[in-house]
Design an enzyme around this catalytic site. Structure first.
Site, PDB file in Angstrom:
ATOM      1  N   GLU A 205       0.667  -2.584 -12.924  1.00 40.46           N
ATOM      2  CA  GLU A 205       1.462  -1.509 -12.461  1.00 40.46           C
ATOM      3  C   GLU A 205       2.363  -1.136 -13.790  1.00 40.46           C
ATOM      4  O   GLU A 205       3.751  -0.753 -13.350  1.00 40.46           O
ATOM      5  CB  GLU A 205       2.461  -1.911 -11.380  1.00 40.46           C
ATOM      6  CG  GLU A 205       1.368  -1.868 -10.239  1.00 40.46           C
ATOM      7  CD  GLU A 205       1.931  -1.900  -8.791  1.00 40.46           C
ATOM      8  OE1 GLU A 205       3.063  -1.885  -8.762  1.00 40.46           O
ATOM      9  OE2 GLU A 205       1.221  -1.694  -7.756  1.00 40.46           O
TER      10      GLU A 205
ATOM     11  N   GLU B  19      -5.371  -3.744  -5.610  1.00 38.70           N
ATOM     12  CA  GLU B  19      -4.470  -4.206  -4.585  1.00 38.70           C
ATOM     13  C   GLU B  19      -4.599  -3.150  -3.331  1.00 38.70           C
ATOM     14  O   GLU B  19      -4.545  -2.048  -3.863  1.00 38.70           O
ATOM     15  CB  GLU B  19      -2.951  -4.043  -5.069  1.00 38.70           C
ATOM     16  CG  GLU B  19      -2.601  -5.372  -6.012  1.00 38.70           C
ATOM     17  CD  GLU B  19      -1.312  -5.270  -6.448  1.00 38.70           C
ATOM     18  OE1 GLU B  19      -0.375  -4.809  -5.710  1.00 38.70           O
ATOM     19  OE2 GLU B  19      -0.837  -5.912  -7.429  1.00 38.70           O
TER      20      GLU B  19
ATOM     21  N   ASP C 238       8.186  -8.407  -7.227  1.00 45.07           N
ATOM     22  CA  ASP C 238       8.837  -8.774  -6.042  1.00 45.07           C
ATOM     23  C   ASP C 238       8.902 -10.321  -5.593  1.00 45.07           C
ATOM     24  O   ASP C 238       9.353 -10.698  -4.805  1.00 45.07           O
ATOM     25  CB  ASP C 238       8.445  -7.985  -4.721  1.00 45.07           C
ATOM     26  CG  ASP C 238       6.987  -8.454  -4.271  1.00 45.07           C
ATOM     27  OD1 ASP C 238       6.571  -8.052  -3.148  1.00 45.07           O
ATOM     28  OD2 ASP C 238       6.108  -8.738  -5.061  1.00 45.07           O
TER      29      ASP C 238
ATOM     30  N   TYR D  83      -1.604   1.887  -1.667  1.00 42.25           N
ATOM     31  CA  TYR D  83      -1.171   1.263  -0.377  1.00 42.25           C
ATOM     32  C   TYR D  83      -0.995   2.509   0.639  1.00 42.25           C
ATOM     33  O   TYR D  83       0.017   2.708   1.384  1.00 42.25           O
ATOM     34  CB  TYR D  83       0.377   0.653  -0.548  1.00 42.25           C
ATOM     35  CG  TYR D  83       0.242  -0.535  -1.052  1.00 42.25           C
ATOM     36  CD1 TYR D  83       0.199  -1.835  -0.630  1.00 42.25           C
ATOM     37  CD2 TYR D  83       0.324  -0.805  -2.307  1.00 42.25           C
ATOM     38  CE1 TYR D  83       0.085  -3.080  -0.896  1.00 42.25           C
ATOM     39  CE2 TYR D  83       0.188  -2.180  -3.243  1.00 42.25           C
ATOM     40  CZ  TYR D  83      -0.036  -3.201  -2.352  1.00 42.25           C
ATOM     41  OH  TYR D  83      -0.162  -4.352  -2.965  1.00 42.25           O
TER      42      TYR D  83
HETATM   43  C1  BDP Z   1       2.611  -4.086  -5.780  1.00 40.72           C
HETATM   44  C2  BDP Z   1       2.909  -5.004  -6.643  1.00 40.72           C
HETATM   45  C3  BDP Z   1       2.657  -6.344  -6.047  1.00 40.72           C
HETATM   46  C4  BDP Z   1       3.525  -6.448  -4.794  1.00 40.72           C
HETATM   47  C5  BDP Z   1       2.899  -5.239  -3.915  1.00 40.72           C
HETATM   48  C6  BDP Z   1       3.676  -5.406  -2.547  1.00 40.72           C
HETATM   49  O1  BDP Z   1       1.793  -4.916  -7.872  1.00 40.72           O
HETATM   50  O2  BDP Z   1       3.272  -7.339  -6.988  1.00 40.72           O
HETATM   51  O3  BDP Z   1       3.527  -7.441  -4.087  1.00 40.72           O
HETATM   52  O4  BDP Z   1       3.182  -4.139  -4.643  1.00 40.72           O
HETATM   53  O5  BDP Z   1       4.594  -4.457  -2.467  1.00 40.72           O
HETATM   54  O6  BDP Z   1       3.178  -2.917  -6.280  1.00 40.72           O
HETATM   55  O7  BDP Z   1       3.233  -6.066  -1.499  1.00 40.72           O
END
Ligand code: BDP
Length: 597
Positions: free
Chosen positions: A410, A501, A160, A465
């Site tokens: 990923e 993350e 992204d 997330y």
């Molecule tokens: C993860 C990716 C990262 C994205 C993030 C997002 O590793 O590069 O910026 O999600 O969605 O899947 O903010």
């Protein structure tokens, strides 16, 4: 690969500045056969995309041209004359006057071009760099070029962050002796109070190599002779997170007539090891606090900028971060050197982001076709990934701040073919560097049940997330899901686990008393929920929030003015979450939160 340097036998001319610039569709003839016929000039270093008020340039597919005049210093008569591009994103063809002198593929690693037989000391020449930002399924990172409804080519990619391109890092003309020190590798250790510095020097046969190691005051503490050897450093001062200490290794090569080449390398003495579920630095458990970052600022795009370098590290210190991951590509070497000097710990990542067709399938994770197939990540992609790994480890192997390699972000590690793809890469990385642990960031769709590669690696790095893409606005459910996920991974593999993350998009200035996504309160609550869960597990060795700062993304409906998961805005102003992180992280000094000193 040695960074160009001024030493007693080497010289360096910086070629940064403002270069003539043009995109190919505007140029009537092959541009390297003449001065570029263009009114435009571009800053180097900087990505070109945001410099101009021109959509054609910003989203250009194909080659762009940078050009300037260069004069070789007249004293370089008997020297080897080299051109160094610290990076050309993502591919480059280099011309001296009308002649092509070199090419390179891979946008985030340096390359040298030997001009000794092409130019002469004192001579001026026209240097042209053709640079392409194009990504295909055979580049790292991968992408694809589609033709839009209007018939124009369009770059599509599977990550992204915005695909910034151009000469985003410095360019140098440098000299070295014809017969020179080609490479130096150091591996460090310690036993009791004695430090150990094993060194290997690559030189042409017949040269006599001498090395000496000086402490930070310049006092020589150890000396050696020969292409390889082991130095003992009495009363060693170790390089530690938060307390960097660098020795300097001076390497000299002699022939019968005397000194012919000299190179100085900063050396931090430290060890890194994974034992059980601990990540050890200097034999002590280390807990990562910090971020996934990006090289990303207004106007410059991914252009390296020393002011932002200094300021970002100030903010890392302020917030109590001891580490970051170079998501999702190798950063400028100046960044790594700064971390060496300031005791920040780095997880050094390759540019292999987007090896995952499941991401195209959206939240279902169902790929339109297999990721590891002729259509997408095929043998050529694999070869590009290998080459990139060689160049990354070749550049960064001697940096004490780098404690782990991240082979990919990923990837589709849940899909068939992942094991065949990653096994040889892991083998190669271990051959190139037997000392550092390996990891990859595990995508949400790759679960503890279906992931096919985790046993090949040393540390489990999860990108999760819950509370954002999954169960947004419902942190109570998110907490249960996250807890179950981590428990599953712990049952699957007795390895250290970290969160590489976790984050929530946040519009600065947006507030609410409820669990309302996009508010500053929600980001803070989201992080606190994650931390509650992490702190339940002794296997947990670190937390790196996504992201340090807001950053530019590809245009798309689901991003409003870029990715807003930054704890700082793109201008580097703190959101409320930054203050909360500071409360949690300050004063830990690498300890796990909640544990005694
Ligand atoms: C993860 C990716 C990262 C994205 C993030 C997002 O590793 O590069 O910026 O999600 O969605 O899947 O903010």
């Amino acid at each position: 690969m040695l960074k160009p340097k001024n030493t007693s036998t080497r010289e360096l001319v910086n070629l940064d500045g403002v270069w003539r610039f043009g995109i190919d569709s505007r140029l009537p003839e092959q541009p390297w056969t003449a001065a570029l016929d263009t009114p435009l000039e571009a800053a180097v270093p900087a990505s070109y995309n945001d410099l101009f008020i021109d959509r054609e340039i910003r989203n250009h597919v194909g080659w762009v041209y940078y050009q300037r005049e260069v004069r070789v210093p007249r004293g370089w008569t008997d020297e080897r004359i080299l051109l160094r591009f610290d990076a050309a994103t993502h591919a480059a063809k280099i011309y001296v006057d009308d002649q092509i002198v070199g090419e390179h593929v891979g946008g985030y690693t340096p390359f040298d071009i030997d001009l000794t037989d092409v130019v002469a000391a004192g001579q001026a020449f026209r240097l042209t760099a053709a640079v392409s930002g194009d990504l295909t399924n055979e580049t790292i990172p991968p992408g694809k070029i589609e033709v839009g409804y209007d018939g124009r080519p369009k770059q599509v990619y599977f990550h992204d962050f915005y695909n910034y391109a151009g000469l985003a890092r410095s360019v140098w003309l440098h000299s070295a002796p014809k017969s020179r020190i080609e490479d130096v590798t150091v591996i460090t250790d310690f036993e009791g109070t004695n430090g150990v510095v094993d060194y290997t020097v690559q030189v042409p046969a017949g040269l006599d190599v001498r090395v000496r190691l000086a402490d930070a005051d310049g006092t020589v503490v150890a000396e050696g002779r020969g292409n390889a050897g082991s130095l003992t450093v009495p009363n060693v001062t170790l390089w530690k997170p938060g307390a960097a200490y660098l020795y300097e290794l001076t390497v000299e090569a002699f022939n019968e007539e005397g000194l012919i080449d000299c190179y100085d390398l900063p050396v931090g003495v430290r060890t890194v090891e994974v034992r059980g579920h601990d990540f050890l630095i200097n034999g002590k458990p280390f807990y990562f606090t910090g971020f996934g970052k990006h090289e990303d600022t207004y106007v410059r795009g991914k252009g390296h900028d020393n002011a932002y370098l200094v300021h970002d590290f100030q903010l890392l210190d302020w917030v109590g971060a001891n580490s970051f991951r170079t998501s999702h590509y190798p950063y400028a070497e100046e960044v790594i050197e700064f971390a060496d000097r300031h005791g920040i710990v780095i997880i050094d990542e390759t540019a292999a982001v987007g090896l995952n067709m499941g991401v195209v399938g959206g939240m279902t994770g169902t790929p339109p076709f297999p990721t590891f197939s002729e259509q997408y990540a095929n043998n050529n992609t694999h070869a590009a990934h290998q080459q990139h790994l060689r160049e990354l480890i070749g550049r960064d192997k001697n940096h004490p701040s780098v404690v782990m390699w991240s082979i990919a972000n990923e990837p589709a590690s849940n899909e068939d073919g992942a094991r065949e793809y990653f096994e040889p890469l892991v083998k190669l990385a271990r051959e190139l560097d037997p000392t550092r642990p390996l990891t990859y960031s595990v995508v949400m769709f790759a679960t503890y049940k279906n992931d096919q590669i985790v046993d090949l690696f040393d540390v489990i790095s999860l990108n999760r997330y819950y509370g954002w893409y999954i169960s947004p606005g419902d942190l109570a459910s998110a907490e249960l899901m996250l807890d179950g996920d981590i428990r599953g991974w712990i049952e699957r593999a007795d390895k250290p686990i970290m969160m590489s993350e976790y984050g929530a998009d946040t519009q600065p200035g947006l507030h609410a008393v409820w669990d309302t996504v996009w508010t500053e309160e929600y980001q803070t609550e989201y992080l606190a929920m994650n931390h509650r869960v992490f702190d339940r597990f002794p296997q947990f060795v670190g937390e790196q929030v996504w992201n340090f700062a807001d950053f530019a993304t590809t245009d798309g409906l689901h991003r409003v003015g870029g990715n807003k998961k930054g704890v700082f805005t793109r201008e580097r102003r703190p959101k409320a979450a930054a203050h909360a992180l500071r409360q949690r992280w300050r004063g830990l000094n690498g300890r796990k939160p909640g544990t005694a000193e």
